[in-house]
Design a protein around this motif. Structure first.
Motif, PDB file in Angstrom:
ATOM      1  N   ARG A 128       0.833  -1.198   0.000  1.00 37.28           N
ATOM      2  CA  ARG A 128       0.000   0.000   0.000  1.00 37.28           C
ATOM      3  C   ARG A 128       0.866   1.245   0.000  1.00 37.28           C
ATOM      4  O   ARG A 128       1.905   1.307   0.653  1.00 37.28           O
ATOM      5  CB  ARG A 128      -0.926   0.017   1.227  1.00 37.28           C
ATOM      6  CG  ARG A 128      -1.785   1.273   1.297  1.00 37.28           C
ATOM      7  CD  ARG A 128      -2.835   1.184   2.367  1.00 37.28           C
ATOM      8  NE  ARG A 128      -3.693   2.350   2.322  1.00 37.28           N
ATOM      9  CZ  ARG A 128      -4.985   2.358   2.624  1.00 37.28           C
ATOM     10  NH1 ARG A 128      -5.567   1.233   2.982  1.00 37.28           N
ATOM     11  NH2 ARG A 128      -5.678   3.462   2.562  1.00 37.28           N
ATOM     12  N   ASP A 131      -3.522   5.946  -1.289  1.00 37.91           N
ATOM     13  CA  ASP A 131      -4.801   5.239  -1.390  1.00 37.91           C
ATOM     14  C   ASP A 131      -4.757   4.094  -2.402  1.00 37.91           C
ATOM     15  O   ASP A 131      -5.791   3.582  -2.823  1.00 37.91           O
ATOM     16  CB  ASP A 131      -5.924   6.207  -1.769  1.00 37.91           C
ATOM     17  CG  ASP A 131      -5.644   6.955  -3.071  1.00 37.91           C
ATOM     18  OD1 ASP A 131      -4.535   6.784  -3.620  1.00 37.91           O
ATOM     19  OD2 ASP A 131      -6.520   7.705  -3.526  1.00 37.91           O
ATOM     20  N   GLU A 133      -3.847   0.240  -3.129  1.00 33.53           N
ATOM     21  CA  GLU A 133      -3.704  -1.018  -2.415  1.00 33.53           C
ATOM     22  C   GLU A 133      -3.562  -2.169  -3.404  1.00 33.53           C
ATOM     23  O   GLU A 133      -4.293  -2.236  -4.388  1.00 33.53           O
ATOM     24  CB  GLU A 133      -4.916  -1.284  -1.525  1.00 33.53           C
ATOM     25  CG  GLU A 133      -5.193  -0.205  -0.490  1.00 33.53           C
ATOM     26  CD  GLU A 133      -6.496  -0.457   0.235  1.00 33.53           C
ATOM     27  OE1 GLU A 133      -6.503  -1.284   1.174  1.00 33.53           O
ATOM     28  OE2 GLU A 133      -7.511   0.133  -0.159  1.00 33.53           O
ATOM     29  N   ARG A 143      -7.677   1.603  -6.052  1.00 37.80           N
ATOM     30  CA  ARG A 143      -7.240   2.982  -5.813  1.00 37.80           C
ATOM     31  C   ARG A 143      -8.441   3.748  -5.295  1.00 37.80           C
ATOM     32  O   ARG A 143      -9.490   3.810  -5.941  1.00 37.80           O
ATOM     33  CB  ARG A 143      -6.719   3.620  -7.112  1.00 37.80           C
ATOM     34  CG  ARG A 143      -6.258   5.071  -6.948  1.00 37.80           C
ATOM     35  CD  ARG A 143      -4.757   5.177  -6.772  1.00 37.80           C
ATOM     36  NE  ARG A 143      -4.401   6.452  -6.136  1.00 37.80           N
ATOM     37  CZ  ARG A 143      -3.802   7.464  -6.749  1.00 37.80           C
ATOM     38  NH1 ARG A 143      -3.444   7.362  -8.015  1.00 37.80           N
ATOM     39  NH2 ARG A 143      -3.514   8.567  -6.082  1.00 37.80           N
ATOM     40  N   ALA A 144      -8.311   4.322  -4.099  1.00 39.15           N
ATOM     41  CA  ALA A 144      -9.402   5.035  -3.440  1.00 39.15           C
ATOM     42  C   ALA A 144     -10.640   4.147  -3.343  1.00 39.15           C
ATOM     43  O   ALA A 144     -11.766   4.600  -3.500  1.00 39.15           O
ATOM     44  CB  ALA A 144      -9.723   6.324  -4.187  1.00 39.15           C
TER      45      ALA A 144
END
Length: 226
Positions: A128, A131, A133, A143-144
């Motif tokens: 990570r 934002d 992962e 993402r986000a």
């Protein structure tokens, strides 16, 4: 996930590496025990595929040194001996699994995935930054909170960059790590795939994570506060 194959049979090693890269694994190769030991001392791997009959330093000695250092790295041993007593000795020496040569790639792949599932999640599961992962077991990217679909090579480039956030990787390093052969003279293929990644991971979001270091290569990091 990053795997190391220590095997002196070049054709076999390249065949296995090609198949594993097609499964989205990042793969490094070492042709003898000394080179393999140097790789293990330099980089962090998720699994080691180890031939026992190696030049310069035997696979058995490499395994002994690895376990003497209290490493919990999963090790899949490749051996030409299928006698029960031989397999028992490999397990006693610290191997997590043994596979007898010759073998089918499908069986090798199943055994590798089984060993990776048994590895502590805290080490292998998640990468990570900001934002972004990445779940290395399921190979899902978010993402986000939004699921991002990547191709095999896109994922390989991303995971390699995320293996050391902030570190600058040259085009040649990325090429040799993600692709299954040397694309000598056409390292611009890396630029193409980084561009693909930016379109999916950076362009739709205000925070840009993939950075170009002119004349050197690429890295992934959070931008410095202005």
């Amino acid at each position: 996930m990053r795997l190391l194959i220590v095997e002196d049979d070049r054709k076999l090693a390249e065949f296995v590496a090609r198949g594993l890269r097609a499964e989205r694994f990042a793969v490094d190769l070492a042709a003898d025990g000394i080179e393999g030991l140097r790789c293990l001392e330099t980089y962090e791997y998720d699994l080691l595929v180890l031939d026992l009959m190696l030049p310069r330093l035997s696979g058995s000695e490499l395994l002994r040194r690895l376990r003497h250092g209290a490493s919990g790295l999963p090790v899949l041993v490749l051996t030409a001996r299928d006698a029960t007593e031989d397999k028992v000795s490999h397990f006693e020496a610290g191997a997590d699994d043994c596979l007898t040569k010759p073998f089918d790639f499908a069986e090798l792949l199943v055994r590798i995935k089984a060993l990776l599932r048994r590895t502590p999640a805290s080490r292998t599961d998640g990468l990570r930054i900001a934002d972004l992962e990445v779940n290395r077991l399921t190979q899902q990217v978010r993402r986000a909170g939004q699921r991002i679909e990547l191709t095999s090579k896109e994922y390989g480039v991303l995971e390699y960059l995320l293996s050391s956030p902030g570190r600058v990787f040259s085009r040649t390093m990325i090429l040799e790590h993600v692709w299954d052969q040397s694309f000598e003279g056409v390292t611009n293929i890396v630029d193409v795939y980084v561009r693909y990644l930016r379109r999916k991971l950076d362009d739709p979001f205000p925070l840009k994570l993939i950075h170009t270091v002119r004349g050197v290569g690429y890295c992934i990091r959070e931008p410095e506060p202005s």
